[in-house]
Design an enzyme around this catalytic site. Structure first.
Site, PDB file in Angstrom:
ATOM      1  N   LYS A 216       0.817  -1.219   0.000  1.00 49.90           N
ATOM      2  CA  LYS A 216       0.000   0.000   0.000  1.00 49.90           C
ATOM      3  C   LYS A 216       0.851   1.270   0.000  1.00 49.90           C
ATOM      4  O   LYS A 216       1.841   1.336   0.731  1.00 49.90           O
ATOM      5  CB  LYS A 216      -0.923  -0.015   1.220  1.00 49.90           C
ATOM      6  CG  LYS A 216      -1.899  -1.176   1.179  1.00 49.90           C
ATOM      7  CD  LYS A 216      -2.859  -1.179   2.350  1.00 49.90           C
ATOM      8  CE  LYS A 216      -3.901  -2.272   2.146  1.00 49.90           C
ATOM      9  NZ  LYS A 216      -4.834  -2.353   3.281  1.00 49.90           N
ATOM     10  N   CYS A 434     -15.241  -0.596   9.724  1.00 53.58           N
ATOM     11  CA  CYS A 434     -15.067  -1.348   8.482  1.00 53.58           C
ATOM     12  C   CYS A 434     -16.413  -1.946   8.081  1.00 53.58           C
ATOM     13  O   CYS A 434     -17.389  -1.862   8.818  1.00 53.58           O
ATOM     14  CB  CYS A 434     -14.046  -2.451   8.683  1.00 53.58           C
ATOM     15  SG  CYS A 434     -14.670  -3.787   9.728  1.00 53.58           S
ATOM     16  N   CYS A 440     -18.567  -9.372   4.575  1.00 51.01           N
ATOM     17  CA  CYS A 440     -17.165  -9.750   4.744  1.00 51.01           C
ATOM     18  C   CYS A 440     -17.043 -11.179   5.288  1.00 51.01           C
ATOM     19  O   CYS A 440     -17.518 -11.468   6.388  1.00 51.01           O
ATOM     20  CB  CYS A 440     -16.444  -8.783   5.680  1.00 51.01           C
ATOM     21  SG  CYS A 440     -14.730  -9.285   5.889  1.00 51.01           S
TER      22      CYS A 440
END
Ligand code: SRM
Ligand code: SF4
Length: 571
Positions: A216, A434, A440
């Protein structure tokens, strides 16, 4: 002996992900064939992993999984798509197209703004996947390398005020993204019906096995650390002179994920490597990536990220290798300071006289709820907006570059659709979660669906303990220790363990430059609120001036400060 050989011998046999990447023919696998298999809505096991490199994850709705199993139905397989949007900039025309796709072709009808300045579609069924990529392609958007073992969407500080500096930083974010992108033609061939890009199947930077793990990158404009650079492997901190970008301080080795019960994993801040002039940016980016490519752990994916490579080989050794590969010696770090994070919700005027409206989008979820048609509201703005939109790393949306004559009209639309709500507290604005359940697959506890009510409770506790409505704590909830909601850079972080059970971490700071530490393990939200009630009372009585909560808990010895993660985080 060659360093790479030594590392290979030390670390043992390669993980299965290495096999499947190597056998994939530059990320093609048998995805194209799998796509035409109508017997299942899902992909086979290798393609399940490989579609990630094309920006998609196979998912199913966990709320209905058991019910479908009882009825002997296969899970309702679908994909989540994550777009590539360096710096989060998107035009109104592009917005209207993604809005329409979300309405017409996704199971949830929502657009989800993420913590990495892009959007996700959840719930795209197999027959619509190609259509999705082709629709995005017509508006100049792709999803290459937004997942998988590659350099992900490159972040850039959302700074609409200093227009020229932001523009320069944004251009570098785009250039770095392009430079580190996979060169394989697989995406165009599979999703765009053979349309060929002018690239070859060589991966000079990423290598034919790609990286050991996700990677990242950010471009950050101090004093605003809105992108949370310490969550990232590679960071370019903008150094400006007279409002113009002249170079970058480079910081390497940040990351937040960990695994419950595995002390070899930990969140870690990035280390300062040094200053570089602008013309060295792409060389240094490639040198950091290739060093991690060659030295990262390809045997144990839990210890594969750059942060672990740095701690294993030593920061100086890693840095020297980067210098060798970039043919450049880092200069002394230039002075810089981060003073805050978070977005300035509401209107601000840029130095060019244009106006920018930051809309607070709770948990980044744009959906048309009966009383708050948020998604339609943004689409209505897009129909008249002359500037662009900027997705922020805090899951918010900036309507950027509004000429004065459009200001009122845009504000009226935003009010009417619930996109502006004067009652939204600073505490809510500084809270983030999140995605977690239901989409998820890794979620252990609720996060996005849990946060709104939990924040209301915290707002109540702040008032009860004598704080005014401006007071706030950076509060983040993440449904498992992977840390997608960046709880490991919060003043108060909740990390999911099981339904309504969280580990409670305290002690991050406002600027996002300190990792918090565990305070209590495996406790319910009710217990967390009771603890916060007590700690807020202490903070109110004992704080120095306007001392922040995260600073107070460290000064008062409630938790110890994490200075060096490897040493202090689990101690
Ligand atoms: Fe994440 C995996 C969502 C930012 C660390 N992340 C996932 C997956 C794809 C689950 C999976 O592997 O099947 C989640 C999909 C949920 C869903 O239904 O949408 C998911 N991550 C997200 C997003 C959407 C959270 C959000 O609420 O916005 C963010 C998308 C970012 C983007 O646009 O690219 C997101 N993920 C992050 C961050 C924060 C950041 O980068 O600033 C982190 C922590 C920083 C870091 O990388 O250390 C993060 N996600 C992970 C990890 C742990 C990686 C590791 O180092 O071990 C996983 C699991 C994995 O990779 O194995 C993961
Ligand atoms: Fe899923 Fe865990 Fe990431 Fe939350 S932190 S989105 S639960 S992987």
């Amino acid at each position: 002996m060659d360093k790479q050989v030594v590392l290979d011998q030390e670390l043992g046999s390669f993980s299965d992900n290495e096999r499947l990447k190597g056998e994939s023919n530059f990320l093609r696998g048998s995805i194209a064939k799998d796509l035409t298999n109508e017997i299942t809505g899902g992909f086979d096991s290798d393609n399940f992993q490989l579609i990630r490199f094309h920006g998609m994850y196979q998912q199913d709705d966990r709320d209905i999984r058991n019910e479908r199993a009882k009825q002997k139905l296969e899970p309702l397989h679908n994909v989540m798509l994550r777009a590539r949007m360096p710096g989060g900039v998107i035009t109104p025309k592009q917005w209207l197209a993604i809005d329409k796709f979300a309405t017409d072709h996704t199971l949830y009808g929502s657009i989800r703004l993420t913590t990495r300045q892009t959007f996700q579609f959840h719930g795209v069924l197999k027959p619509n996947i190609k259509l999705m990529h082709q629709t995005l392609n017509t508006i100049g958007i792709d999803s290459i390398a937004t997942a998988g073992d590659v350099n992900r969407n490159v972040l850039c500080t959302s700074n609409p005020v200093e227009t020229e500096l932001h523009q320069q930083a944004y251009e570098w974010a785009t250039k770095i993204s392009e430079h580190l992108l996979p060169k394989t033609r697989a995406y165009a061939e599979i999703w765009l019906d053979g349309e060929k890009l002018e690239t070859t199947d060589e991966e000079p930077i990423l290598g034919s096995n790609y990286l050991p793990r996700k990677f990242k990158t950010t471009v950050v404009v101090p004093p605003d650390n809105d992108v949370d650079l310490h969550a990232n492997d590679l960071n370019f901190v903008a150094i400006a002179q007279d409002g113009k970008l002249v170079g970058f301080n480079v910081l390497v080795g940040g990351g937040l994920a960990m695994t419950h019960g595995d002390t070899s994993t930990y969140p870690r801040k990035a280390d300062e490597f040094g200053y570089i002039p602008l013309d060295k940016t792409l060389d240094v980016a490639a040198a950091v990536v290739t060093t991690q490519r060659d030295w990262g752990n390809r045997s144990n994916r839990k210890n594969a990220k750059t942060k672990y490579t740095l701690d294993r080989v030593g920061i100086d050794v890693f840095k020297k290798e980067v210098e060798k590969r970039a043919n450049f010696t880092f200069e002394q770090i230039k002075p810089y300071e981060f003073t805050h994070r978070g977005d300035k919700v509401g209107w601000i005027e840029g130095i060019d006289g244009k106006h920018h409206l930051t809309l607070f989008i709770e948990n980044g979820r744009l959906l048309d709820a009966p009383t708050k048609p948020l998604k339609s509201g943004v689409a209505e703005i897009a129909k008249i907006h002359q500037g662009d939109f900027r997705m922020t790393a805090n899951q918010n949306l900036i309507v950027a570059g509004v000429p004065t004559q459009y200001k009122q009209q845009i504000e009226d639309i935003a009010y009417k659709h619930g996109l502006i709500d004067k009652k939204t507290s600073q505490q809510r604005i500084n809270s983030m979660a999140c995605v977690s359940f239901p989409t998820c697959p890794l979620a252990m506890a609720e996060a996005e669906r849990f946060l709104p009510e939990f924040v209301s409770e915290v707002e109540g506790l702040l008032l009860k303990n004598g704080f005014d409505e401006q007071e706030n704590i950076i509060l983040r909830v993440t449904g498992c220790p992977n840390g997608c909601g960046r709880a490991m850079l919060a003043e108060v972080g909740l990390v999911g363990k099981a339904p309504d059970k969280y580990n409670l971490y305290l002690g991050g700071n406002k600027a996002g430059t300190r990792i918090p530490k565990i305070y209590k393990e495996n406790i319910s939200s009710k217990d967390i609120l009771a603890i916060l009630d007590e700690l807020l009372a202490q903070w109110h009585s004992n704080r120095n001036d306007s001392e922040a909560f995260g600073d107070y808990v460290i000064r008062a010895g409630i938790v110890a400060e994490v200075l060096v993660s490897k040493r202090d985080f689990h101690a």
